[in-house]
Design an enzyme around this catalytic site. Structure first.
Site, PDB file in Angstrom:
ATOM      1  N   CYS A 108       0.836  -1.214   0.000  1.00 29.82           N
ATOM      2  CA  CYS A 108       0.000   0.000   0.000  1.00 29.82           C
ATOM      3  C   CYS A 108       0.867   1.259   0.000  1.00 29.82           C
ATOM      4  O   CYS A 108       1.812   1.367   0.782  1.00 29.82           O
ATOM      5  CB  CYS A 108      -0.921  -0.021   1.223  1.00 29.82           C
ATOM      6  SG  CYS A 108      -2.007   1.420   1.263  1.00 29.82           S
ATOM      7  N   CYS A 121       0.545   5.190   6.728  1.00 27.95           N
ATOM      8  CA  CYS A 121      -0.069   5.050   8.057  1.00 27.95           C
ATOM      9  C   CYS A 121       0.954   4.419   9.019  1.00 27.95           C
ATOM     10  O   CYS A 121       1.393   3.272   8.782  1.00 27.95           O
ATOM     11  CB  CYS A 121      -1.330   4.199   7.973  1.00 27.95           C
ATOM     12  SG  CYS A 121      -2.442   4.741   6.660  1.00 27.95           S
ATOM     13  N   CYS A 132       0.834   0.710  10.231  1.00 29.65           N
ATOM     14  CA  CYS A 132       0.365  -0.367   9.353  1.00 29.65           C
ATOM     15  C   CYS A 132       1.471  -1.214   8.721  1.00 29.65           C
ATOM     16  O   CYS A 132       2.331  -0.702   7.981  1.00 29.65           O
ATOM     17  CB  CYS A 132      -0.519   0.207   8.254  1.00 29.65           C
ATOM     18  SG  CYS A 132      -1.276  -1.125   7.282  1.00 29.65           S
ATOM     19  N   CYS A 183     -15.912  -9.566   6.870  1.00 33.49           N
ATOM     20  CA  CYS A 183     -15.329  -8.269   6.503  1.00 33.49           C
ATOM     21  C   CYS A 183     -14.098  -8.494   5.636  1.00 33.49           C
ATOM     22  O   CYS A 183     -13.164  -9.200   6.034  1.00 33.49           O
ATOM     23  CB  CYS A 183     -14.874  -7.518   7.750  1.00 33.49           C
ATOM     24  SG  CYS A 183     -16.119  -7.447   9.032  1.00 33.49           S
ATOM     25  N   CYS A 185     -19.068  -6.709   4.830  1.00 31.02           N
ATOM     26  CA  CYS A 185     -18.387  -5.450   5.121  1.00 31.02           C
ATOM     27  C   CYS A 185     -17.119  -5.398   4.280  1.00 31.02           C
ATOM     28  O   CYS A 185     -16.498  -6.430   4.034  1.00 31.02           O
ATOM     29  CB  CYS A 185     -18.042  -5.372   6.611  1.00 31.02           C
ATOM     30  SG  CYS A 185     -17.182  -3.845   7.062  1.00 31.02           S
ATOM     31  N   CYS A 218     -19.138   1.684   9.267  1.00 26.89           N
ATOM     32  CA  CYS A 218     -18.312   1.082  10.304  1.00 26.89           C
ATOM     33  C   CYS A 218     -17.096   1.986  10.430  1.00 26.89           C
ATOM     34  O   CYS A 218     -16.322   2.130   9.482  1.00 26.89           O
ATOM     35  CB  CYS A 218     -17.900  -0.333   9.902  1.00 26.89           C
ATOM     36  SG  CYS A 218     -16.725  -1.078  11.061  1.00 26.89           S
TER      37      CYS A 218
HETATM   38  N1  SAM Z   1      -6.522   0.378   3.343  1.00 22.83           N
HETATM   39  C1  SAM Z   1      -7.777   0.582   3.912  1.00 22.83           C
HETATM   40  C2  SAM Z   1      -7.817   1.767   4.834  1.00 22.83           C
HETATM   41  O1  SAM Z   1      -6.789   2.166   5.367  1.00 22.83           O
HETATM   42  O2  SAM Z   1      -8.912   2.290   5.039  1.00 22.83           O
HETATM   43  C3  SAM Z   1      -8.349  -0.628   4.620  1.00 22.83           C
HETATM   44  C4  SAM Z   1      -7.462  -1.496   5.492  1.00 22.83           C
HETATM   45  S1  SAM Z   1      -6.745  -0.748   6.931  1.00 22.83           S
HETATM   46  C5  SAM Z   1      -5.616  -2.012   7.417  1.00 22.83           C
HETATM   47  C6  SAM Z   1      -8.059  -0.748   8.105  1.00 22.83           C
HETATM   48  C7  SAM Z   1      -7.776  -0.247   9.513  1.00 22.83           C
HETATM   49  O3  SAM Z   1      -7.020  -1.210  10.232  1.00 22.83           O
HETATM   50  C8  SAM Z   1      -6.971   1.024   9.687  1.00 22.83           C
HETATM   51  O4  SAM Z   1      -7.723   2.174   9.470  1.00 22.83           O
HETATM   52  C9  SAM Z   1      -6.548   0.927  11.143  1.00 22.83           C
HETATM   53  O5  SAM Z   1      -7.514   1.525  11.984  1.00 22.83           O
HETATM   54  C10 SAM Z   1      -6.506  -0.584  11.391  1.00 22.83           C
HETATM   55  N2  SAM Z   1      -5.131  -1.039  11.634  1.00 22.83           N
HETATM   56  C11 SAM Z   1      -4.174  -1.242  10.699  1.00 22.83           C
HETATM   57  N3  SAM Z   1      -3.023  -1.632  11.262  1.00 22.83           N
HETATM   58  C12 SAM Z   1      -3.237  -1.689  12.600  1.00 22.83           C
HETATM   59  C13 SAM Z   1      -2.429  -2.009  13.714  1.00 22.83           C
HETATM   60  N4  SAM Z   1      -1.140  -2.331  13.582  1.00 22.83           N
HETATM   61  N5  SAM Z   1      -2.984  -1.980  14.943  1.00 22.83           N
HETATM   62  C14 SAM Z   1      -4.300  -1.638  15.083  1.00 22.83           C
HETATM   63  N6  SAM Z   1      -5.088  -1.309  14.065  1.00 22.83           N
HETATM   64  C15 SAM Z   1      -4.584  -1.321  12.842  1.00 22.83           C
HETATM   65 FE1  SF4 Z   2      -2.693   1.278   3.390  1.00 25.20          FE
HETATM   66 FE2  SF4 Z   2      -2.467   0.224   5.794  1.00 25.20          FE
HETATM   67 FE3  SF4 Z   2      -2.960   2.815   5.550  1.00 25.20          FE
HETATM   68 FE4  SF4 Z   2      -4.875   1.021   4.884  1.00 25.20          FE
HETATM   69  S1  SF4 Z   2      -4.028   1.376   6.924  1.00 25.20           S
HETATM   70  S2  SF4 Z   2      -4.259   2.841   3.734  1.00 25.20           S
HETATM   71  S3  SF4 Z   2      -3.584  -0.640   4.106  1.00 25.20           S
HETATM   72  S4  SF4 Z   2      -1.092   1.754   4.883  1.00 25.20           S
END
Ligand code: SAM
Ligand code: SF4
Ligand code: DTB
Length: 344
Positions: free
Chosen positions: A74, A78, A81, A118, A149, A209
């Site tokens: 991606c 973030c 992530c 989901c 979802c 959600c």
């Molecule tokens: N890429 C899309 C997005 O960011 O909306 C969908 C997938 S993203 C992994 C969905 C959510 O997972 C993020 O918004 C975050 O809140 C949660 N998330 C991701 N990594 C995480 C982590 N290491 N610990 C807790 N929550 C996490």
């Molecule tokens: Fe990409 Fe992870 Fe951010 Fe979702 S949370 S946009 S998968 S970097």
């Protein structure tokens, strides 16, 4: 739906009490939510459980199973992530799964007792051709009698409408944290981008959600800021995942300080009080929380969990472990009939 704009939320918020669903007038102030988070734990949990009982069976928990349908690679940054290309976490970029692979996983989830399936995709935003590939997955999961979802990043209005037409029930898009802390966690898209997607999702007739993460180094006031944002959405989300940061090696937040489990319980309780009718989901971080703290979260109003031995790329308690915990607590699993809208 009224336009969501950050400026509405920081200026002139009135004294907080419940936001009336569907027609807003009252708003939660950050101070009012902070005051909740500062209550003695027994008082806070009592208030949350009282609100919980007005709207839900306090002994019932709804089970959602997650599947990463498109993992890794991606472009977003973030800080939490493991799927971001900005961090070398060892998560490899994979192709979008086939419909059959997804449906096989959904069947297993249904047979284990889940009522919602989901799908997560590591996209900044889907392309139109991605939406076309996800549509038959949604249809197939619905046919299994499950709620559907999807979380796939930012959406355009027409994409949200196409997902609705494909039969999607919920779209997950988290605000993650408060507006004033957000910039320290993500720089590749803004808070307003997220609010815009949420508005498009709502306008398309999808259920929302939306939740966030704690344990990223935010202050208690910033946790209150996240809850105020969520509770002041008009209407507030039907489903609110509260995640504890899973500290993944090599991400920007790998060394975030550990979170006191009682802080997590407080967050759940305050989410329940500020969003009385939402499904409040105990999301990432359950393995670290342990059984006793999870039990306290259920008492504080959590009534949904992610169920299955994997979240997207990280671990989660196994099916059998959760079944054993719920049995020890004397809690029941919500039936498909009670939660899936068009199954009576
Ligand atoms: N890429 C899309 C997005 O960011 O909306 C969908 C997938 S993203 C992994 C969905 C959510 O997972 C993020 O918004 C975050 O809140 C949660 N998330 C991701 N990594 C995480 C982590 N290491 N610990 C807790 N929550 C996490
Ligand atoms: Fe990409 Fe992870 Fe951010 Fe979702 S949370 S946009 S998968 S970097
Ligand atoms: C949400 O709020 N939490 C889930 C789901 N929505 C998509 C994701 C948690 C991901 C935890 C890190 C991982 O497993 O990659």
């Amino acid at each position: 739906m009224k336009a969501i704009n950050l400026s509405n939320h920081t200026a002139g918020a009135r004294h907080g009490s419940e936001v009336a669903r569907g027609g807003v007038s009252e708003r939660w102030t950050i101070e009012a939510v902070e005051a909740l988070l500062a209550l003695p734990l027994p008082e806070l949990v009592f208030r949350a459980q009282t609100v919980h009982r007005e709207h839900f069976d306090p002994c019932e928990v709804q089970l959602s199973t997650l599947l990463s349908i498109k993992t890794g690679g991606c472009p977003e940054d973030c800080g939490y992530c493991p799927q971001s290309v900005h961090y070398s976490t060892g998560v490899k970029a994979e192709r979008l799964l086939d419909v059959e692979e997804v449906l096989a996983a959904a069947r297993r989830a249904r047979d284990a007792g889940a009522t919602r399936f989901c799908m997560g995709a590591a996209w900044r935003e889907p392309r139109d051709r991605d939406i076309a590939k996800v549509a038959p997955m949604i249809a197939g999961i619905r046919e299994l009698g499950l709620e559907t979802c999807l979380t796939a990043g930012m959406l355009e209005a027409h994409q949200a409408s196409e997902l609705k037409a494909a039969g999607l029930h919920y779209y997950n898009h988290n605000l993650d944290t408060s507006p004033d802390f957000y910039g320290e966690i993500i720089t590749t898209r803004t808070y307003q981008h997220r609010l815009d997607t949420l508005e498009r999702v709502r306008d398309a007739g999808l259920k929302v959600c939306c939740g966030g993460i704690i344990g990223m180094g935010e202050t208690v006031s910033q946790r209150a800021g996240l809850l105020a944002q969520l509770a002041n959405l008009d209407p507030y989300p039907e489903s609110v995942p509260i995640n504890q940061l899973v500290r993944v090696q090599s991400t920007a937040l790998a060394d975030a300080p550990p979170l006191d489990a009682f802080e997590f319980v407080r967050m759940i309780a305050a989410a329940r009080i500020t969003m009385p009718k939402a499904r409040v989901r105990l999301s990432a971080g359950r393995s670290e929380l342990g059984d006793a703290a999870q039990a306290l979260c259920f008492v504080a109003g959590a009534n949904s969990i992610f169920y299955g031995d994997k979240l997207l790329t990280t671990g989660n308690p196994a099916f059998a472990e959760d079944q054993a915990l719920l049995a020890r607590l004397g809690m029941r699993i919500a039936s498909v009939e009670s939660v899936v809208p068009d199954r009576g």
